[in-house]
Design a protein around this motif. Structure first.
Motif, PDB file in Angstrom:
ATOM      1  N   ASN A  62      52.369  33.259 103.651  1.00  6.79           N
ATOM      2  CA  ASN A  62      52.107  34.147 104.797  1.00  6.79           C
ATOM      3  C   ASN A  62      50.959  33.615 105.663  1.00  6.79           C
ATOM      4  O   ASN A  62      50.301  32.621 105.318  1.00  6.79           O
ATOM      5  N   GLY A  63      50.747  34.305 106.770  1.00 10.09           N
ATOM      6  CA  GLY A  63      49.742  33.841 107.726  1.00 10.09           C
ATOM      7  C   GLY A  63      48.325  33.981 107.220  1.00 10.09           C
ATOM      8  O   GLY A  63      47.457  33.148 107.537  1.00 10.09           O
ATOM      9  N   THR A  64      48.078  35.021 106.442  1.00  9.30           N
ATOM     10  CA  THR A  64      46.733  35.215 105.896  1.00  9.30           C
ATOM     11  C   THR A  64      46.358  34.031 105.009  1.00  9.30           C
ATOM     12  O   THR A  64      45.243  33.493 105.098  1.00  9.30           O
ATOM     13  N   ALA A  65      47.285  33.616 104.162  1.00  9.51           N
ATOM     14  CA  ALA A  65      47.022  32.462 103.287  1.00  9.51           C
ATOM     15  C   ALA A  65      46.858  31.188 104.108  1.00  9.51           C
ATOM     16  O   ALA A  65      45.944  30.381 103.850  1.00  9.51           O
ATOM     17  N   SER A  87      40.699  38.585 116.745  1.00 10.05           N
ATOM     18  CA  SER A  87      41.500  37.615 116.001  1.00 10.05           C
ATOM     19  C   SER A  87      41.945  38.179 114.645  1.00 10.05           C
ATOM     20  O   SER A  87      41.246  38.963 114.013  1.00 10.05           O
ATOM     21  N   HIS A  88      43.100  37.730 114.235  1.00  6.22           N
ATOM     22  CA  HIS A  88      43.681  38.174 112.969  1.00  6.22           C
ATOM     23  C   HIS A  88      42.738  37.860 111.809  1.00  6.22           C
ATOM     24  O   HIS A  88      42.581  38.660 110.893  1.00  6.22           O
ATOM     25  N   ILE A  89      42.094  36.690 111.859  1.00  2.00           N
ATOM     26  CA  ILE A  89      41.206  36.319 110.743  1.00  2.00           C
ATOM     27  C   ILE A  89      40.029  37.285 110.616  1.00  2.00           C
ATOM     28  O   ILE A  89      39.480  37.462 109.536  1.00  2.00           O
ATOM     29  N   MET A 172      43.851  26.353 114.882  1.00  2.00           N
ATOM     30  CA  MET A 172      44.720  27.193 115.715  1.00  2.00           C
ATOM     31  C   MET A 172      45.577  28.082 114.828  1.00  2.00           C
ATOM     32  O   MET A 172      46.317  27.590 113.972  1.00  2.00           O
ATOM     33  N   ASP A 173      45.453  29.396 115.042  1.00  2.00           N
ATOM     34  CA  ASP A 173      46.338  30.358 114.383  1.00  2.00           C
ATOM     35  C   ASP A 173      47.597  30.437 115.233  1.00  2.00           C
ATOM     36  O   ASP A 173      47.606  31.058 116.295  1.00  2.00           O
ATOM     37  N   GLY A 174      48.638  29.806 114.756  1.00  2.00           N
ATOM     38  CA  GLY A 174      49.895  29.751 115.512  1.00  2.00           C
ATOM     39  C   GLY A 174      50.989  30.563 114.848  1.00  2.00           C
ATOM     40  O   GLY A 174      52.116  30.078 114.714  1.00  2.00           O
ATOM     41  N   ALA A 175      50.647  31.779 114.440  1.00  2.00           N
ATOM     42  CA  ALA A 175      51.678  32.638 113.831  1.00  2.00           C
ATOM     43  C   ALA A 175      52.872  32.770 114.772  1.00  2.00           C
ATOM     44  O   ALA A 175      54.010  32.920 114.336  1.00  2.00           O
ATOM     45  N   ARG A 176      52.587  32.695 116.091  1.00  2.00           N
ATOM     46  CA  ARG A 176      53.663  32.755 117.093  1.00  2.00           C
ATOM     47  C   ARG A 176      53.633  31.479 117.965  1.00  2.00           C
ATOM     48  O   ARG A 176      53.903  31.535 119.166  1.00  2.00           O
ATOM     49  N   PHE A 177      53.298  30.369 117.333  1.00  2.00           N
ATOM     50  CA  PHE A 177      53.224  29.103 118.079  1.00  2.00           C
ATOM     51  C   PHE A 177      54.565  28.795 118.764  1.00  2.00           C
ATOM     52  O   PHE A 177      54.593  28.251 119.874  1.00  2.00           O
ATOM     53  N   ILE A 205      57.557  32.769 109.970  1.00  2.00           N
ATOM     54  CA  ILE A 205      58.069  34.096 109.606  1.00  2.00           C
ATOM     55  C   ILE A 205      58.420  34.921 110.844  1.00  2.00           C
ATOM     56  O   ILE A 205      59.539  35.430 110.973  1.00  2.00           O
ATOM     57  N   LYS A 206      57.466  35.045 111.763  1.00  2.00           N
ATOM     58  CA  LYS A 206      57.723  35.900 112.933  1.00  2.00           C
ATOM     59  C   LYS A 206      58.892  35.383 113.785  1.00  2.00           C
ATOM     60  O   LYS A 206      59.714  36.179 114.229  1.00  2.00           O
ATOM     61  N   PRO A 207      59.012  34.076 113.994  1.00  3.74           N
ATOM     62  CA  PRO A 207      60.181  33.617 114.768  1.00  3.74           C
ATOM     63  C   PRO A 207      61.498  33.638 113.988  1.00  3.74           C
ATOM     64  O   PRO A 207      62.528  33.211 114.512  1.00  3.74           O
TER      65      PRO A 207
END
Ligand code: PLP
Length: 341
Positions: A62-65, A87-89, A172-177, A205-207
């Motif tokens: 996941n993104g947190t990890a 920011s998510h972090i 770069m947090d690219g959860a939605r890169f 995951i999100k895409p």
């Protein structure tokens, strides 16, 4: 009345058909575990291909990890990470970046639409330089931001140059890169390492292209012993092929970009439908796949009554997200509910 989660988050959509097929195909037969399999090698190679560089790639759950383990890898316990206050972090990882780095401090700054600006970053970097304060080591930016906005490649470059000047690295947090790449129409390389990004958390995951996120180290020196971090952090998948095979399939023939393009296009369409409805105000630029809107009490009541679910605490307004599977009729249906039609 049935609850509708179509616009609650891009997390509510499933896997795209290509990813699902890859998952089923990968399930056939036996293959080595813990990432020693052909699917993981193929997915990593495909990432190296689309980024046009010999980067190190790891798949986590996941993104947190992805964020917290990569930041831990870039920092020592007495360092700090400069990021945006939204920011998510900072707001949504339950302290995992601090936990996995054994104490690295998150330093927040502000800026419109979730974007960092150089002045704010520099203020945080220069705020203190004494031994009593954690030493700034990383600038972390989200692309797109948590508020659905984008950095131009040139803006990333300016931030990275500033970071380098002060001896910091860029995360770069690219959860939605994928949404950012589709919207900006630039190559993945131009948006990342060529603009000075050292490490990218590339969202799968999100895409809808995987059940995992890829941590991509452009500076391979920063990935030293990252495999141990993943294992210790409970992020080394024994049946890694199920994390990686969908990546290999979806990075083929631009599936990932087409998914993201659909989400972005549907967000623009949604905004167009909503902005003409009395009691709706679109309050942020619709740059990727999020629409932020202030809704009157009447509009909110109509949407709730029709079963639509959406977040109201992110960015202080209603947040409506689109995904790879959002269809025009979903947009029309939500707009009709908002209008009271
Ligand atoms: C900007 C951003 N980064 C990372 C994540 C990943 O979080 P999670 O740990 O839930 O996969 C999210 C999810 O909402 C996000 O919006």
């Amino acid at each position: 009345m049935e609850a509708r989660y179509d616009f609650t988050s891009d997390n509510t959509a499933g896997l795209c058909p290509e990813a699902l097929t890859a998952l089923i195909d990968a399930s056939d037969g036996c293959c080595p575990s813990y990432g020693e399999d052909v699917h993981t090698a193929r997915a990593s190679d495909r990432i190296r291909e689309i980024f046009e560089t010999d980067c190190d790639v790891y798949f986590v759950f996941n993104g947190t990890a992805a964020n917290s383990l990569s930041l831990a890898s870039m920092c020592r316990s007495y360092h700090s990470v400069v990021c945006h206050e939204t920011s998510h972090i900072e707001t949504d990882e339950c302290g995992a970046p601090e936990f996995f780095s054994n104490g690295t401090k998150i330093l927040v700054t502000s800026g419109p639409d979730g974007k960092l600006d150089c002045a704010g970053i520099e203020r945080m970097i220069l705020k203190r330089s004494d031994i009593h304060y954690p030493k700034p080591r990383v600038v972390s930016l989200a692309q797109p931001t948590e508020l659905g906005c984008l950095y131009a490649a040139e803006e990333v470059r300016e931030i990275a140059d500033l970071a380098r000047f002060h001896g910091l690295r860029v995360h770069m947090d690219g959860a939605r890169f994928a949404n950012a790449a589709a919207a900006l129409g630039l190559s993945p390389a131009e948006l990342t390492w060529r603009a000075g990004v050292d490490v990218l958390c590339f969202g799968g995951i999100k895409p809808g292209i995987s059940l995992s996120e890829a941590v991509v180290f452009f500076d391979r020196g920063l990935s030293e012993e990252f495999d141990y971090r993943c294992k210790q952090g409970g992020q080394l998948a024994s049946k890694m092929r199920f994390s990686s095979a969908p990546w290999a399939a979806c990075l083929q023939d631009d599936v990932w970009l087409r998914n993201a393009e659909n989400a972005n296009r549907m967000a623009r369409l949604l905004a167009d439908h909503l902005r003409v409805i009395p009691g709706v105000e679109i309050v942020r630029p619709v740059a990727a796949n999020a629409v932020f809107a202030v809704l009157s009490a009447a509009v909110q009541t109509r949407l709730h009554k029709a079963g639509w679910r959406y977040y109201e605490f992110i960015g202080g307004t209603a947040r409506l997200m689109t995904s790879w599977r959002t269809a025009e009729e979903d947009v029309v249906a939500l707009a009709a509910s908002a209008r009271g039609g």
